[in-house]
Design a protein around this motif. Structure first.
Motif, mmCIF file in Angstrom:
data_model
loop_
_atom_site.group_PDB
_atom_site.id
_atom_site.type_symbol
_atom_site.label_atom_id
_atom_site.label_comp_id
_atom_site.label_asym_id
_atom_site.label_seq_id
_atom_site.Cartn_x
_atom_site.Cartn_y
_atom_site.Cartn_z
ATOM 1 N N GLY A 42 0.812 -1.209 0.000
ATOM 2 C CA GLY A 42 0.000 0.000 0.000
ATOM 3 C C GLY A 42 0.845 1.257 0.000
ATOM 4 N N ASP A 43 0.205 2.357 -0.374
ATOM 5 C CA ASP A 43 0.868 3.657 -0.352
ATOM 6 C C ASP A 43 1.004 4.145 1.080
ATOM 7 O OD1 ASP A 43 0.961 3.723 -3.125
ATOM 8 O OD2 ASP A 43 -0.994 4.718 -3.285
ATOM 9 N N THR A 44 2.041 4.908 1.325
ATOM 10 C CA THR A 44 2.245 5.504 2.641
ATOM 11 C C THR A 44 1.129 6.517 2.894
ATOM 12 O OG1 THR A 44 4.623 5.261 2.400
ATOM 13 C CG2 THR A 44 3.864 6.821 4.069
ATOM 14 N N PRO A 45 0.479 6.423 4.070
ATOM 15 C CA PRO A 45 -0.568 7.405 4.383
ATOM 16 C C PRO A 45 0.009 8.820 4.396
ATOM 17 C CG PRO A 45 -0.607 5.593 5.943
ATOM 18 C CD PRO A 45 0.636 5.442 5.125
ATOM 19 N N GLY A 46 -0.748 9.746 3.900
ATOM 20 C CA GLY A 46 -0.273 11.118 3.831
ATOM 21 C C GLY A 46 -0.862 11.982 4.922
ATOM 22 N N GLY A 47 -0.511 13.226 4.878
ATOM 23 C CA GLY A 47 -1.060 14.185 5.815
ATOM 24 C C GLY A 47 -0.569 13.978 7.228
ATOM 25 N N PHE A 48 -1.460 14.214 8.149
ATOM 26 C CA PHE A 48 -1.097 14.158 9.560
ATOM 27 C C PHE A 48 -1.693 12.949 10.257
ATOM 28 C CE2 PHE A 48 -0.558 18.586 8.389
ATOM 29 C CZ PHE A 48 0.713 18.829 8.890
ATOM 30 N N ASP A 49 -1.923 11.881 9.522
ATOM 31 C CA ASP A 49 -2.465 10.661 10.115
ATOM 32 C C ASP A 49 -1.293 9.840 10.660
ATOM 33 O OD1 ASP A 49 -3.841 8.443 10.907
ATOM 34 O OD2 ASP A 49 -4.991 8.227 9.057
ATOM 35 N N PHE A 50 -0.806 10.247 11.816
ATOM 36 C CA PHE A 50 0.397 9.653 12.389
ATOM 37 C C PHE A 50 0.182 8.198 12.804
ATOM 38 C CE2 PHE A 50 0.787 14.263 13.368
ATOM 39 C CZ PHE A 50 1.819 14.529 12.473
ATOM 40 N N ILE A 51 -1.012 7.866 13.241
ATOM 41 C CA ILE A 51 -1.294 6.481 13.650
ATOM 42 C C ILE A 51 -1.244 5.557 12.438
ATOM 43 C CG2 ILE A 51 -3.049 4.939 14.602
ATOM 44 C CD1 ILE A 51 -3.868 7.301 16.440
ATOM 45 N N ALA A 52 -1.897 5.967 11.352
ATOM 46 C CA ALA A 52 -1.874 5.155 10.125
ATOM 47 C C ALA A 52 -0.455 5.023 9.599
ATOM 48 C CB ALA A 52 -2.791 5.764 9.074
ATOM 49 N N ALA A 53 0.324 6.089 9.680
ATOM 50 C CA ALA A 53 1.711 6.042 9.212
ATOM 51 C C ALA A 53 2.546 5.094 10.076
ATOM 52 C CB ALA A 53 2.319 7.446 9.221
ATOM 53 N N ALA A 54 2.325 5.122 11.384
ATOM 54 C CA ALA A 54 3.069 4.235 12.283
ATOM 55 C C ALA A 54 2.716 2.778 12.003
ATOM 56 C CB ALA A 54 2.776 4.587 13.743
ATOM 57 N N LYS A 55 1.442 2.505 11.781
ATOM 58 C CA LYS A 55 1.017 1.141 11.455
ATOM 59 C C LYS A 55 1.609 0.698 10.122
ATOM 60 C CE LYS A 55 -3.406 0.694 13.820
ATOM 61 N NZ LYS A 55 -4.859 0.539 13.601
ATOM 62 N N HIS A 56 1.567 1.577 9.145
ATOM 63 C CA HIS A 56 2.124 1.276 7.826
ATOM 64 C C HIS A 56 3.609 0.920 7.948
ATOM 65 C CE1 HIS A 56 2.478 1.678 3.435
ATOM 66 N NE2 HIS A 56 3.598 2.303 3.670
ATOM 67 N N ASN A 57 4.340 1.721 8.710
ATOM 68 C CA ASN A 57 5.775 1.478 8.890
ATOM 69 C C ASN A 57 6.043 0.205 9.673
ATOM 70 O OD1 ASN A 57 6.511 3.743 7.412
ATOM 71 N ND2 ASN A 57 6.514 5.069 9.208
ATOM 72 N N ALA A 58 5.191 -0.103 10.654
ATOM 73 C CA ALA A 58 5.358 -1.336 11.432
ATOM 74 C C ALA A 58 5.205 -2.552 10.529
ATOM 75 C CB ALA A 58 4.344 -1.384 12.577
ATOM 76 N N TRP A 59 4.276 -2.473 9.600
ATOM 77 C CA TRP A 59 4.085 -3.568 8.650
ATOM 78 C C TRP A 59 5.271 -3.640 7.690
ATOM 79 C CZ3 TRP A 59 -0.920 -3.877 5.181
ATOM 80 C CH2 TRP A 59 -0.972 -5.101 4.510
ATOM 81 N N LEU A 60 5.748 -2.466 7.224
ATOM 82 C CA LEU A 60 6.906 -2.442 6.319
ATOM 83 C C LEU A 60 8.153 -3.041 6.967
ATOM 84 C CD1 LEU A 60 6.760 1.041 4.512
ATOM 85 C CD2 LEU A 60 6.372 -1.223 3.522
ATOM 86 N N ASN A 61 8.260 -2.956 8.284
ATOM 87 C CA ASN A 61 9.418 -3.521 8.986
ATOM 88 C C ASN A 61 9.536 -5.025 8.780
ATOM 89 O OD1 ASN A 61 10.267 -1.084 10.041
ATOM 90 N ND2 ASN A 61 9.187 -1.340 11.968
ATOM 91 N N ASN A 62 8.471 -5.659 8.321
ATOM 92 C CA ASN A 62 8.456 -7.115 8.149
ATOM 93 C C ASN A 62 8.492 -7.539 6.686
ATOM 94 O OD1 ASN A 62 8.055 -8.082 11.010
ATOM 95 N ND2 ASN A 62 6.455 -6.549 10.821
ATOM 96 N N ILE A 63 8.708 -6.588 5.798
ATOM 97 C CA ILE A 63 8.691 -6.890 4.373
ATOM 98 C C ILE A 63 9.731 -7.976 4.054
ATOM 99 C CG2 ILE A 63 10.344 -5.168 3.536
ATOM 100 C CD1 ILE A 63 8.141 -4.530 1.373
ATOM 101 N N GLY A 64 9.343 -8.894 3.218
ATOM 102 C CA GLY A 64 10.241 -9.974 2.823
ATOM 103 C C GLY A 64 10.121 -11.230 3.675
#
Length: 86
Positions: A42-64
């Motif tokens: 998925g695309d990185t959440p934009g704007g000031f949605d810090f919770i969605a961005a943190a969740k997105h990054n937490a999932w990206l930490n497991n890529i591969g």
């Protein structure tokens, strides 16, 4: 109680009587999403949605990681923190 599969681990988290730290919650989220859906495309959440961005990054930490590897890590992590929260 020790979980031996993903469903048991998820059920165990629902028995927590106090909330894990934000760091622990994000780790749980990222591993769970990787275990159930695979790599985050998925695309990185934009704007000031810090919770969605943190969740997105937490999932990206497991890529591969394979779904099986993520499941094993999720189960292990739930088992390791469950004594603090039950």
């Amino acid at each position: 109680m020790i979980a031996s599969n993903l469903d048991e681990a998820l059920a165990l988290t629902k028995k927590f009587t106090s909330k894990p730290s934000n760091e622990e919650l994000l780790k749980l989220y990222g591993l769970y999403k990787q275990a159930t859906e695979g790599d985050n495309k998925g695309d990185t959440p934009g704007g000031f949605d810090f919770i969605a961005a943190a969740k997105h990054n937490a999932w990206l930490n497991n890529i591969g990681k394979s779904k099986e590897e993520a499941q094993e890590q999720y189960i292990s992590f739930v088992n390791s923190i469950s004594s603090k929260y039950i």
